[in-house]
Design an enzyme around this catalytic site. Structure first.
Site, short mmCIF file in Angstrom:
data_model
loop_
_atom_site.label_atom_id
_atom_site.label_comp_id
_atom_site.label_asym_id
_atom_site.label_seq_id
_atom_site.Cartn_x
_atom_site.Cartn_y
_atom_site.Cartn_z
N LEU A 254 -11.17 38.83 -22.82
CA LEU A 254 -11.92 37.97 -21.63
C LEU A 254 -11.84 36.44 -22.05
O LEU A 254 -11.55 36.24 -23.10
CB LEU A 254 -13.41 38.13 -21.78
CG LEU A 254 -13.85 39.51 -21.42
CD1 LEU A 254 -15.06 39.62 -21.36
CD2 LEU A 254 -13.25 39.99 -20.14
N GLY B 293 -11.98 32.31 -17.39
CA GLY B 293 -11.67 32.80 -15.74
C GLY B 293 -12.87 34.05 -15.42
O GLY B 293 -13.46 33.89 -14.76
N HIS B 294 -12.74 34.92 -16.34
CA HIS B 294 -13.54 36.03 -16.52
C HIS B 294 -15.14 35.67 -16.53
O HIS B 294 -15.88 36.29 -15.74
CB HIS B 294 -13.38 37.03 -17.45
CG HIS B 294 -11.90 37.74 -17.64
ND1 HIS B 294 -10.95 37.73 -18.45
CD2 HIS B 294 -11.43 38.54 -16.86
CE1 HIS B 294 -9.82 38.14 -18.18
NE2 HIS B 294 -10.26 39.00 -17.44
N GLY C 275 -10.68 37.86 -9.10
CA GLY C 275 -10.07 36.57 -9.15
C GLY C 275 -8.99 36.31 -7.93
O GLY C 275 -8.13 37.50 -7.86
N MET D 63 -5.38 30.68 -15.67
CA MET D 63 -5.85 31.55 -16.87
C MET D 63 -5.60 32.90 -16.98
O MET D 63 -5.80 33.63 -15.71
CB MET D 63 -7.53 31.39 -17.08
CG MET D 63 -7.60 29.82 -17.51
SD MET D 63 -9.38 29.87 -18.25
CE MET D 63 -9.54 28.21 -18.77
N SER D 64 -5.12 33.62 -17.81
CA SER D 64 -4.73 35.01 -18.17
C SER D 64 -4.82 35.65 -19.34
O SER D 64 -4.68 34.85 -20.28
CB SER D 64 -3.43 35.01 -17.51
OG SER D 64 -2.78 36.49 -17.72
#
Ligand code: PAF
Length: 283
Positions: A33, A36-37, A150, A187-188
């Site tokens: 996580l 973004g999450h 997302g 974000m990833s």
């Protein structure tokens, strides 16, 4: 914070909340996580009594076995992060492959009215059957009122909306804006695997998207594509897989611009062996 690994246990907890007329927001994730999450979880909590965060690296959506093997798995760290948001309103569902697939780790086959054949579908064969299979199972088990996805995976979001429409699943799909690093990189979870030189280079992707957006005001989609391809051909580290401008409804590449349609630019880039995707609204 409760962490469930079996569907029967979490179903009992969910039934208890529903009996009290509490609403449930589901945030499906593959873990590792990031901010973004956490934004998705915060949104789920702002619109529901409870948030269920599923953490499951789904084998059937990986077309690349090495990517599946190397995908980060950080459950303890994920739970610690979630606790910083809420101790008592978040439930984690982190099932095993056996719990989700019962010994038959294969996807169902879906017809998403052609959305599955564009962009990611072209380059990641079977990917959206895997995503559809697992998300449908999560909806079945959790029966959430709302579910949060997302926009970084814009095609996935469109496909989930299609899944819900086709199977008449009673859940409200909420799309959430892309969360970016200060340098613009979307974000990833895969960003953690970028080697330093690639991490430094990767914000170029969003720079290109922003410039493509500017150019799209006055140039044809074809001309913008040519420009993007040229920019990447000159880059030493980043390798372009695709860039295209597509209609947000059909996800088909635009041939001739119409001012009645809404377009987005989509991109996939290799930074070493890490594949990054991003997209931007154009009009
Ligand atoms: O976007 C993801 O992380 C995954 O595709 C999802 C939706 C959790 C399904 O495995």
């Amino acid at each position: 914070m409760e962490v469930y690994s079996e569907k029967h246990q979490i179903a009992v907890a969910i039934n208890g909340f529903k009996a009290k007329k509490q609403t449930i927001g589901l945030v499906p994730t593959m873990g590792a996580l990031h901010e973004g999450h956490l934004q998705l979880v915060k949104k789920a909590l702002s619109q529901n009594d409870k948030a269920v965060v599923s953490i499951f690296v789904n084998p059937t959506q990986f077309d690349n076995k090495n990517d599946l093997k190397k995908y980060p798995r950080t459950l303890n760290q994920d739970v610690t992060l979630l606790k910083t948001i809420s101790q008592d309103r978040i439930l984690v569902y982190a099932p095993t492959v056996e719990d989700m697939y019962g010994g038959k780790t294969v996807s169902e086959k879906f017809d998403f009215d052609g959305l599955e054949f564009e962009m990611e579908g072209r380059f990641r064969v079977g990917h959206f059957d895997g995503v559809g299979t697992i998300v449908k199972r999560f909806f079945d088990i959790i029966k959430p009122h709302k579910a949060y996805f997302g926009e970084k995976d814009f095609q996935q979001l469109a496909i989930i909306k299609k899944l819900v429409e086709k199977y008449k699943i009673p859940v409200n799909i909420v799309g959430c804006k892309i969360h970016r690093e200060v340098n613009g990189l979307a974000m990833s979870s895969r960003n953690t695997r970028l080697k330093p030189e690639y991490k430094k280079a990767a914000p170029f992707i969003y720079e290109i998207l922003k410039s493509a957006k500017d150019q799209f005001g006055t140039k044809s989609a074809g001309k913008v594509m040519e420009w993007v391809e040229k920019e990447f051909s000159r880059h030493d580290l980043l390798e372009l897989e695709y860039f295209l401008v597509a209609d947000v409804e059909t996800l088909k590449p635009v041939k001739r611009k119409s001012n009645k349609k809404i377009y987005r630019a989509f991109i996939a880039v290799y930074a070493g062996d890490i594949r990054l995707i991003d997209n931007i609204a154009l009009n």
